[in-house]
Design a protein around this motif. Sequence first.
Motif, PDB file in Angstrom:
ATOM      1  N   LYS A  43       0.815  -1.227   0.000  1.00  0.00           N
ATOM      2  CA  LYS A  43       0.000   0.000   0.000  1.00  0.00           C
ATOM      3  C   LYS A  43       0.844   1.269   0.000  1.00  0.00           C
ATOM      4  O   LYS A  43       0.315   2.365  -0.182  1.00  0.00           O
ATOM      5  CB  LYS A  43      -0.925   0.008   1.215  1.00  0.00           C
ATOM      6  N   ASP A  44       2.158   1.129   0.197  1.00  0.00           N
ATOM      7  CA  ASP A  44       3.040   2.294   0.169  1.00  0.00           C
ATOM      8  C   ASP A  44       3.103   2.862  -1.240  1.00  0.00           C
ATOM      9  O   ASP A  44       2.966   2.140  -2.229  1.00  0.00           O
ATOM     10  CB  ASP A  44       4.447   1.923   0.629  1.00  0.00           C
ATOM     11  N   VAL A  45       3.323   4.165  -1.317  1.00  0.00           N
ATOM     12  CA  VAL A  45       3.451   4.847  -2.605  1.00  0.00           C
ATOM     13  C   VAL A  45       4.926   5.153  -2.829  1.00  0.00           C
ATOM     14  O   VAL A  45       5.618   5.636  -1.934  1.00  0.00           O
ATOM     15  CB  VAL A  45       2.614   6.149  -2.612  1.00  0.00           C
ATOM     16  N   LEU A  46       5.392   4.881  -4.039  1.00  0.00           N
ATOM     17  CA  LEU A  46       6.797   5.073  -4.370  1.00  0.00           C
ATOM     18  C   LEU A  46       6.921   5.702  -5.749  1.00  0.00           C
ATOM     19  O   LEU A  46       6.153   5.392  -6.658  1.00  0.00           O
ATOM     20  CB  LEU A  46       7.519   3.714  -4.372  1.00  0.00           C
ATOM     21  N   SER A  47       7.893   6.562  -5.881  1.00  0.00           N
ATOM     22  CA  SER A  47       8.313   7.093  -7.172  1.00  0.00           C
ATOM     23  C   SER A  47       9.817   6.928  -7.217  1.00  0.00           C
ATOM     24  O   SER A  47      10.491   7.019  -6.192  1.00  0.00           O
ATOM     25  CB  SER A  47       7.941   8.574  -7.277  1.00  0.00           C
ATOM     26  N   LYS A  81      -2.182  14.269   4.357  1.00  0.00           N
ATOM     27  CA  LYS A  81      -1.775  14.424   5.755  1.00  0.00           C
ATOM     28  C   LYS A  81      -1.802  13.074   6.472  1.00  0.00           C
ATOM     29  O   LYS A  81      -1.244  12.943   7.547  1.00  0.00           O
ATOM     30  CB  LYS A  81      -2.670  15.434   6.459  1.00  0.00           C
ATOM     31  N   ASP A  82      -2.444  12.082   5.878  1.00  0.00           N
ATOM     32  CA  ASP A  82      -2.506  10.750   6.465  1.00  0.00           C
ATOM     33  C   ASP A  82      -1.327   9.878   6.040  1.00  0.00           C
ATOM     34  O   ASP A  82      -1.266   8.710   6.406  1.00  0.00           O
ATOM     35  CB  ASP A  82      -3.812  10.054   6.066  1.00  0.00           C
ATOM     36  N   VAL A 100       3.147   8.136  12.456  1.00  0.00           N
ATOM     37  CA  VAL A 100       1.774   7.891  12.026  1.00  0.00           C
ATOM     38  C   VAL A 100       0.955   7.399  13.216  1.00  0.00           C
ATOM     39  O   VAL A 100      -0.167   7.841  13.447  1.00  0.00           O
ATOM     40  CB  VAL A 100       1.725   6.881  10.863  1.00  0.00           C
ATOM     41  N   ALA A 101       1.517   6.501  13.993  1.00  0.00           N
ATOM     42  CA  ALA A 101       0.792   5.949  15.132  1.00  0.00           C
ATOM     43  C   ALA A 101       0.466   7.033  16.152  1.00  0.00           C
ATOM     44  O   ALA A 101      -0.606   7.027  16.741  1.00  0.00           O
ATOM     45  CB  ALA A 101       1.617   4.845  15.786  1.00  0.00           C
ATOM     46  N   ARG A 102       1.356   7.997  16.351  1.00  0.00           N
ATOM     47  CA  ARG A 102       1.095   9.067  17.298  1.00  0.00           C
ATOM     48  C   ARG A 102      -0.032   9.976  16.853  1.00  0.00           C
ATOM     49  O   ARG A 102      -0.697  10.589  17.649  1.00  0.00           O
ATOM     50  CB  ARG A 102       2.355   9.901  17.509  1.00  0.00           C
ATOM     51  N   ASP A 103      -0.244  10.089  15.542  1.00  0.00           N
ATOM     52  CA  ASP A 103      -1.273  10.995  15.024  1.00  0.00           C
ATOM     53  C   ASP A 103      -2.662  10.372  14.996  1.00  0.00           C
ATOM     54  O   ASP A 103      -3.608  11.023  14.597  1.00  0.00           O
ATOM     55  CB  ASP A 103      -0.899  11.452  13.621  1.00  0.00           C
ATOM     56  N   GLY A 141       4.532  20.445   3.724  1.00  0.00           N
ATOM     57  CA  GLY A 141       4.319  19.206   4.465  1.00  0.00           C
ATOM     58  C   GLY A 141       5.169  18.042   4.007  1.00  0.00           C
ATOM     59  O   GLY A 141       4.883  16.887   4.319  1.00  0.00           O
ATOM     60  N   MET A 142       6.225  18.327   3.245  1.00  0.00           N
ATOM     61  CA  MET A 142       7.126  17.285   2.742  1.00  0.00           C
ATOM     62  C   MET A 142       8.500  17.463   3.377  1.00  0.00           C
ATOM     63  O   MET A 142       8.860  18.551   3.795  1.00  0.00           O
ATOM     64  CB  MET A 142       7.271  17.397   1.228  1.00  0.00           C
TER      65      MET A 142
END
Length: 179
Positions: free
Chosen positions: A28-32, A88-89, A175-178, A123-124
């Motif tokens: 499910k990860d996005v990669l370029s 943001k997710d 991610v878990a903290r958010d 945000g990057m």
Amino acid sequence: DRSGSMSGAKLEQAKQAAEMLVDQLDSKDVLSLGVYESDVEVVLHAGKVGKRHSEIKRLIRKIHTGGSTALYGGVETGGKELSEFFSKDRINRVILLSDGIANVGPSSNREIAKLGSRLAKKGMSVTTIGLGADYNETLMTALAEASDANYYYVADVETLPDVFRNELGELKSLVARDL
């Protein structure tokens, strides 16, 4: 970075590092995948990894050295690719594997750091991994710090799995903290 200064062992290290990173990604990860030398090329446009791990690693193995070093353009293109799936997710991160020797386009530490700051405002962030004994530590550190990311120096490819575990582990805990 596939510029001439990355020829030989440094490019091989970068390719091994990229393959190790692919091995740690979820479907499910996005990669370029982008490469640069005098010009910038997107080898694989942003998209979910899916079951394409072997295909992506094959593309990485085909990378070869070229001319000068358009580091600014490479990072800028990485940011554009990231923006296609920005959320943001998600963790919105460019990972730069380079010796940090920039000589095409904006190339001063200040100009590169400003790019990092602009990406951070969107945000990057840019994690930098310095390769080779002659890597430009000042530039690579400035870019990572300006974008609120981490920087590493890898003298030995054997340490790369730990770098990626640390980097990806930190990102997953964020991610878990958010939640």
